[in-house]
Design an enzyme around this catalytic site. Structure first.
Site, PDB file in Angstrom:
ATOM      1  N   TYR A 149     -50.703  17.375  -3.846  1.00  0.00           N
ATOM      2  CA  TYR A 149     -49.723  17.904  -2.899  1.00  0.00           C
ATOM      3  C   TYR A 149     -49.674  17.063  -1.628  1.00  0.00           C
ATOM      4  O   TYR A 149     -48.600  16.623  -1.197  1.00  0.00           O
ATOM      5  CB  TYR A 149     -50.074  19.349  -2.566  1.00  0.00           C
ATOM      6  N   GLU A 151     -50.719  13.922  -0.917  1.00  0.00           N
ATOM      7  CA  GLU A 151     -50.234  12.554  -1.080  1.00  0.00           C
ATOM      8  C   GLU A 151     -48.821  12.519  -1.659  1.00  0.00           C
ATOM      9  O   GLU A 151     -48.049  11.602  -1.368  1.00  0.00           O
ATOM     10  CB  GLU A 151     -51.189  11.753  -1.966  1.00  0.00           C
ATOM     11  N   ARG A 215     -55.861  28.868  11.663  1.00  0.00           N
ATOM     12  CA  ARG A 215     -54.532  28.490  11.247  1.00  0.00           C
ATOM     13  C   ARG A 215     -53.539  29.056  12.276  1.00  0.00           C
ATOM     14  O   ARG A 215     -53.894  29.887  13.107  1.00  0.00           O
ATOM     15  CB  ARG A 215     -54.190  29.037   9.851  1.00  0.00           C
ATOM     16  N   ASP A 277     -60.899  21.924   2.441  1.00  0.00           N
ATOM     17  CA  ASP A 277     -60.160  22.959   3.155  1.00  0.00           C
ATOM     18  C   ASP A 277     -60.250  22.661   4.651  1.00  0.00           C
ATOM     19  O   ASP A 277     -61.349  22.588   5.207  1.00  0.00           O
ATOM     20  CB  ASP A 277     -60.753  24.336   2.860  1.00  0.00           C
ATOM     21  N   ARG A 281     -55.839  23.976  11.994  1.00  0.00           N
ATOM     22  CA  ARG A 281     -54.469  23.568  11.739  1.00  0.00           C
ATOM     23  C   ARG A 281     -53.582  24.233  12.795  1.00  0.00           C
ATOM     24  O   ARG A 281     -53.476  25.457  12.828  1.00  0.00           O
ATOM     25  CB  ARG A 281     -54.049  23.990  10.333  1.00  0.00           C
TER      26      ARG A 281
END
Length: 342
Positions: A149, A151, A215, A277, A281
């Site tokens: 996903y 790359e 997140r 993981d 983010r």
């Protein structure tokens, strides 16, 4: 942002979570919509309420094969977006991102139309800078379990900018951060849907690692507004632009908020953190704010409450009990649903 009634918009991945909301919004704004999907992760049920609309058309098609249609704009959203789905068939995931991009760019080249690529915050990998701005080149493992996903999307961005440089195609690239809301699939393994389903059923809520990884979650309506603003921006605004909510929250805090809003008696349990993981983010959206006048408006508590209401309706049977999730979706059958999503 009204559309001319003559404008015909192609949305690949249009029956998915984001795609179905985009189709709905485009129709509301006056466009004619061609929704294309192979139903690997998208479902017909997501767009069933649109099937009788005189400006909506649904076509079953896989973007790894060429598509010959006549349209005025292209939103390329086709690709499984959660680890539980894209790791199920990683080769197909890469093909969808790369060959799908080539096919859609080829269509845009032939028709001389604008095309938007739904890229992802995953191109930043496990970031070493925080928050992530568009100038950051990322920290991605090219051979790990998430690489198909990460790359694939990075290569798709390369293709978009090379097609612009080589063929002059008007492109838009959006880097989408974690998004949630109604029509998320309950079996997609993403943290918001995982927590809500577990809480509603009274099951233990599973946190991977210490729960301090963070997140930032954007409500789907805000994200769709950002995509449409980007598509309708001047041609010189190509992106990539980060689209997401900069308000950061830990997984532990999200689990506690979910328990509070559902009124659940679920307990929090911990499992080992999986490979690659990301620990953090968070989007830097200053560029999107400056160029599009865009920023998310829906507070997490409000958006999460709406999402919980959606899942309550989906999971409750006629007797008012929370039922097991059943699915005709091939991506949701026979998979390890313990894989956490970003």
């Amino acid at each position: 942002m009204p559309y001319n009634l003559a404008e015909r918009i192609l949305v690949t991945g249009g029956s998915g979570f984001l795609g179905s909301h985009l189709c709905e919004r485009l129709l509301a704004n006056g466009a004619e919509v061609l929704c294309v999907d192979n139903f690997f992760t998208g479902t017909r049920g997501n767009v069933e309420h649109l099937l009788d609309h005189h400006r909506f058309e649904l076509l079953r098609h896989d973007v790894t094969f060429p598509l010959y249609v006549e349209v005025d704009q292209i939103y390329n959203l086709a690709c499984p977006a959660s680890p539980v789905h894209y790791q199920h068939d990683p080769v197909q995931t890469t093909k969808t991102s790369v060959i799908g991009a080539i096919n859609m760019l080829g269509l845009a080249k032939r028709l001389k139309v604008k095309i938007l690529q739904a890229s992802t915050s995953e191109i930043y990998g496990d970031p070493t800078t925080h928050p992530q701005s568009e100038e950051y080149w990322g920290n991605v493992n090219p051979i790990g379990p998430r690489s198909c996903y990460d790359e694939g999307k990075r290569c798709a961005e390369t293709l978009f900018f090379d097609y612009r440089r080589q063929h002059g195609i008007p492109i838009k690239v959006a880097r989408i951060f974690n998004t949630y809301g109604p029509r998320m699939h309950p079996n997609d393994g993403r943290v918001v849907s995982n927590f809500i389903v577990q809480a509603l059923r009274g099951h233990d809520i599973t946190i991977y690692g210490d729960g301090l990884q963070s997140r930032a979650f954007c409500y789907v309506d805000d994200l769709i507004d950002g995509l449409m603003r980007l598509m309708q921006s001047p041609d010189e605004v190509t992106g990539p632009l980060n689209l997401g909510n900069p308000h950061e929250i830990t997984m532990r805090e999200l689990a506690e908020l979910t328990i509070e809003l559902t009124g659940s008696r679920s307990k929090i349990v911990h499992r080992p953190l999986p490979q690659d993981d990301p620990r953090q983010r968070q989007p830097d959206i200053s560029r999107a704010h400056a160029m599009l006048g865009w920023a998310p408006r829906t507070p997490l508590r409000q958006g999460l409450a709406r999402t919980i209401t959606y899942f309550e309706g989906m999971l409750t049977d006629s007797a008012g009990r929370y039922s097991q999730v059943s699915s005709t979706n091939p991506a949701a059958r026979g998979l390890d649903l313990t894989v956490p999503a970003s």
